[in-house]
Design a protein around this motif. Sequence first.
Motif, PDB file in Angstrom:
ATOM      1  N   LEU A 168     -15.431  -8.485  -1.178  1.00  0.00           N
ATOM      2  CA  LEU A 168     -13.838  -8.854  -1.735  1.00  0.00           C
ATOM      3  C   LEU A 168     -13.637  -7.119  -1.763  1.00  0.00           C
ATOM      4  CD1 LEU A 168     -11.196  -9.482  -1.894  1.00  0.00           C
ATOM      5  CD2 LEU A 168     -12.042 -10.435  -4.360  1.00  0.00           C
ATOM      6  N   THR A 169     -15.359  -6.525  -2.232  1.00  0.00           N
ATOM      7  CA  THR A 169     -14.811  -5.659  -3.683  1.00  0.00           C
ATOM      8  C   THR A 169     -14.605  -4.897  -2.728  1.00  0.00           C
ATOM      9  OG1 THR A 169     -16.180  -6.321  -5.155  1.00  0.00           O
ATOM     10  CG2 THR A 169     -16.525  -4.241  -5.095  1.00  0.00           C
ATOM     11  N   LEU A 170     -15.385  -4.561  -1.161  1.00  0.00           N
ATOM     12  CA  LEU A 170     -15.065  -3.511  -0.089  1.00  0.00           C
ATOM     13  C   LEU A 170     -13.508  -3.647  -0.157  1.00  0.00           C
ATOM     14  CD1 LEU A 170     -18.466  -4.462   1.295  1.00  0.00           C
ATOM     15  CD2 LEU A 170     -17.751  -2.070   0.296  1.00  0.00           C
ATOM     16  N   SER A 171     -13.593  -4.097   0.130  1.00  0.00           N
ATOM     17  CA  SER A 171     -12.237  -4.467   0.996  1.00  0.00           C
ATOM     18  C   SER A 171     -10.446  -3.546  -0.647  1.00  0.00           C
ATOM     19  CB  SER A 171     -11.740  -5.936   0.880  1.00  0.00           C
ATOM     20  OG  SER A 171     -10.073  -6.006   0.693  1.00  0.00           O
ATOM     21  N   ASP A 172     -11.415  -4.189  -2.234  1.00  0.00           N
ATOM     22  CA  ASP A 172     -10.847  -3.291  -2.963  1.00  0.00           C
ATOM     23  C   ASP A 172     -10.641  -1.543  -2.934  1.00  0.00           C
ATOM     24  OD1 ASP A 172      -9.640  -5.567  -3.217  1.00  0.00           O
ATOM     25  OD2 ASP A 172     -11.429  -6.101  -5.502  1.00  0.00           O
ATOM     26  N   ILE A 173     -11.815  -1.509  -2.671  1.00  0.00           N
ATOM     27  CA  ILE A 173     -12.317  -0.261  -2.528  1.00  0.00           C
ATOM     28  C   ILE A 173     -11.410   0.748  -1.274  1.00  0.00           C
ATOM     29  CG2 ILE A 173     -13.839   1.806  -2.293  1.00  0.00           C
ATOM     30  CD1 ILE A 173     -16.342  -0.449  -4.392  1.00  0.00           C
ATOM     31  N   GLY A 174     -11.288   0.005  -0.076  1.00  0.00           N
ATOM     32  CA  GLY A 174     -10.299   0.377   0.268  1.00  0.00           C
ATOM     33  C   GLY A 174      -8.577   0.417   0.090  1.00  0.00           C
ATOM     34  N   ASN A 175      -8.480  -0.300  -0.785  1.00  0.00           N
ATOM     35  CA  ASN A 175      -7.268  -0.106  -1.298  1.00  0.00           C
ATOM     36  C   ASN A 175      -6.822   1.046  -2.241  1.00  0.00           C
ATOM     37  OD1 ASN A 175      -6.259  -2.934   0.158  1.00  0.00           O
ATOM     38  ND2 ASN A 175      -6.544  -4.077  -1.492  1.00  0.00           N
ATOM     39  N   VAL A 176      -7.941   1.186  -3.202  1.00  0.00           N
ATOM     40  CA  VAL A 176      -7.592   2.257  -3.785  1.00  0.00           C
ATOM     41  C   VAL A 176      -7.495   3.408  -2.768  1.00  0.00           C
ATOM     42  CG1 VAL A 176      -9.468   3.409  -5.714  1.00  0.00           C
ATOM     43  CG2 VAL A 176      -8.755   1.141  -5.171  1.00  0.00           C
ATOM     44  N   HIS A 177      -9.025   3.257  -2.058  1.00  0.00           N
ATOM     45  CA  HIS A 177      -8.725   4.817  -0.789  1.00  0.00           C
ATOM     46  C   HIS A 177      -6.907   4.681  -0.703  1.00  0.00           C
ATOM     47  CE1 HIS A 177     -12.384   6.645  -1.234  1.00  0.00           C
ATOM     48  NE2 HIS A 177     -13.123   5.513  -1.589  1.00  0.00           N
ATOM     49  N   LYS A 236      -4.552   3.875  -1.143  1.00  0.00           N
ATOM     50  CA  LYS A 236      -3.717   3.702  -2.123  1.00  0.00           C
ATOM     51  C   LYS A 236      -3.476   5.941  -2.279  1.00  0.00           C
ATOM     52  CE  LYS A 236      -0.750   3.373  -5.514  1.00  0.00           C
ATOM     53  NZ  LYS A 236       0.140   1.738  -6.876  1.00  0.00           N
ATOM     54  N   ARG A 237      -4.593   6.092  -2.009  1.00  0.00           N
ATOM     55  CA  ARG A 237      -5.091   7.643  -3.190  1.00  0.00           C
ATOM     56  C   ARG A 237      -4.217   8.551  -1.382  1.00  0.00           C
ATOM     57  NH1 ARG A 237      -9.708   8.486  -5.412  1.00  0.00           N
ATOM     58  NH2 ARG A 237      -9.669   9.677  -6.517  1.00  0.00           N
ATOM     59  N   GLY A 238      -4.647   7.336  -0.612  1.00  0.00           N
ATOM     60  CA  GLY A 238      -3.956   8.722   0.357  1.00  0.00           C
ATOM     61  C   GLY A 238      -4.465   9.141   1.291  1.00  0.00           C
ATOM     62  N   ASN A 239      -6.514   8.230   1.285  1.00  0.00           N
ATOM     63  CA  ASN A 239      -7.494   8.646   2.163  1.00  0.00           C
ATOM     64  C   ASN A 239      -7.388   7.521   3.096  1.00  0.00           C
ATOM     65  OD1 ASN A 239      -9.988   9.468   3.070  1.00  0.00           O
ATOM     66  ND2 ASN A 239     -11.050  10.132   1.208  1.00  0.00           N
TER      67      ASN A 239
END
Length: 110
Positions: free
Chosen positions: A78-87, A89-92
Amino acid sequence: MTISCHPLAAKFENELASRRSTLGNDHIDVAETLNALALVNHYMTDDQEEALRCHTEALHIFNLRKNTPDYSDANVALTLSDIGNVHRKRGNCIDAASFYMKSVQTYRLS
């Protein structure tokens, strides 16, 4: 850690400080509070840098706890997925996809 003006972020920042002082920096409850604070930063204050910092620290704590009874692959996934969501949203999108794949692989192991 930044001091937030958002009431929910402030609540989690206070809870995080309390848990760190009573449980230590590498306790699973500290990681869960960091993830909650990261979600507030991601969705409510749009502070993606702070969200990424909190999720990354939580992931580090979860990985430190790998051989303990309170460890859960589901928390890591879940944390890895959340980090993916941040990236994302940042356009990465490349980093986002990489974290989503790691999340799926970790979840499959659980």
